[in-house]
Design a protein around this motif. Sequence first.
Motif, mmCIF file in Angstrom:
data_model
loop_
_atom_site.group_PDB
_atom_site.id
_atom_site.type_symbol
_atom_site.label_atom_id
_atom_site.label_comp_id
_atom_site.label_asym_id
_atom_site.label_seq_id
_atom_site.Cartn_x
_atom_site.Cartn_y
_atom_site.Cartn_z
ATOM 1 N N ALA A 132 8.437 -9.131 27.741
ATOM 2 C CA ALA A 132 7.354 -9.786 28.481
ATOM 3 C C ALA A 132 5.994 -9.298 28.000
ATOM 4 O O ALA A 132 5.070 -10.094 27.772
ATOM 5 C CB ALA A 132 7.512 -9.529 29.981
ATOM 6 N N VAL A 133 5.850 -7.994 27.834
ATOM 7 C CA VAL A 133 4.560 -7.433 27.405
ATOM 8 C C VAL A 133 4.392 -7.547 25.894
ATOM 9 O O VAL A 133 3.391 -8.084 25.397
ATOM 10 C CB VAL A 133 4.420 -5.961 27.851
ATOM 11 N N ASN A 134 5.364 -7.041 25.149
ATOM 12 C CA ASN A 134 5.205 -6.921 23.706
ATOM 13 C C ASN A 134 5.229 -8.257 22.978
ATOM 14 O O ASN A 134 4.469 -8.471 22.033
ATOM 15 C CB ASN A 134 6.307 -6.028 23.134
ATOM 16 N N THR A 135 6.106 -9.155 23.401
ATOM 17 C CA THR A 135 6.286 -10.415 22.677
ATOM 18 C C THR A 135 5.570 -11.578 23.368
ATOM 19 O O THR A 135 4.744 -12.257 22.750
ATOM 20 C CB THR A 135 7.787 -10.736 22.535
ATOM 21 N N LYS A 136 5.882 -11.790 24.630
ATOM 22 C CA LYS A 136 5.228 -12.891 25.337
ATOM 23 C C LYS A 136 3.727 -12.644 25.426
ATOM 24 O O LYS A 136 2.922 -13.590 25.283
ATOM 25 C CB LYS A 136 5.821 -13.046 26.738
ATOM 26 N N GLY A 137 3.326 -11.393 25.643
ATOM 27 C CA GLY A 137 1.900 -11.075 25.713
ATOM 28 C C GLY A 137 1.182 -11.410 24.421
ATOM 29 O O GLY A 137 0.094 -12.003 24.421
ATOM 30 N N ALA A 138 1.782 -11.038 23.280
ATOM 31 C CA ALA A 138 1.175 -11.351 21.987
ATOM 32 C C ALA A 138 1.134 -12.859 21.754
ATOM 33 O O ALA A 138 0.158 -13.396 21.211
ATOM 34 C CB ALA A 138 1.951 -10.658 20.871
ATOM 35 N N ALA A 180 9.570 -7.184 16.101
ATOM 36 C CA ALA A 180 10.015 -8.015 14.973
ATOM 37 C C ALA A 180 9.723 -9.481 15.255
ATOM 38 O O ALA A 180 9.333 -10.239 14.351
ATOM 39 C CB ALA A 180 11.503 -7.795 14.722
ATOM 40 N N ALA A 181 9.909 -9.884 16.492
ATOM 41 C CA ALA A 181 9.600 -11.269 16.875
ATOM 42 C C ALA A 181 8.122 -11.562 16.685
ATOM 43 O O ALA A 181 7.737 -12.652 16.224
ATOM 44 C CB ALA A 181 10.011 -11.514 18.324
#
Length: 268
Positions: A132-138, A180-181
């Motif tokens: 949620a933070v690392n991928t969706k946030g970016a 990585a995503a």
Amino acid sequence: MAGVDSGIISSPQLPLDGRVAIVTGASRGIGRAIALHLRSLGAKVVINYASSSNQADLIVSEINSNSDSQSVQAIAVQANVSDPPQVKSLFDQVEQAFGTTVHILVNCAGILDPKYPTLANTTVDDWDSTFAVNTKGAFLCSREAANRMSRGGGGRIICITTSVVGSLLPGYSAYAASKAAVETMTKILAKELKGTGITANCIAPGPVATELFFAGKTEATIKRIVDACPLGRLGETQDITHIVGFLASDSGEWINGQVIRVNGGFTV
């Protein structure tokens, strides 16, 4: 910055004069250092934070009190980067405060489980919160920046990922997968932004001496990580900030769609 509207005036002494930068997760660690460095290059900076309001306010106070200008050079904006309305509000507040769209986005907000569980012991909640933070946030911040920068005539999107994507350390499955995503997303974004004057890149630090790095690690683990670096030390925040500053400037325009491993040669 080539491609940015002609209303921006650049000073040879301060390459980011007239530009506005959002740094997510900027209340501490690498994000804080990046914000301070971009300001030293002339940018007005937005300190985004999720919960550390005191730390964010201290950084803003430090920047504005040390500025020769009478105008505000930094603001703090609380926003959960995994929430679409809050991300939109973050960018809206930037435009209201500085009268221009953002020119530089640094996606630095990130979380890491200090228990370093194996994949078999990773809970669904911890996996989801990491993504949620690392991928969706970016994703949300990059999407918002891409749409607004396109109207402004260009810009820079820089995502902070991790060299663990390459070293594949046990205990980092959720964290490494989430980053990585982001790396894959950013490479595709750079191609999709053809003709807009916007570049998109990732900087992938190795071990850096921050609160996030030290959390949950024993002295033996830290020593083993230091020994794995040919330079015989942990990274420092300035090892990362200077690369961010370069990518954010006109000098970094020809670097696009790349992942830059900034790790001192760290391998495991």
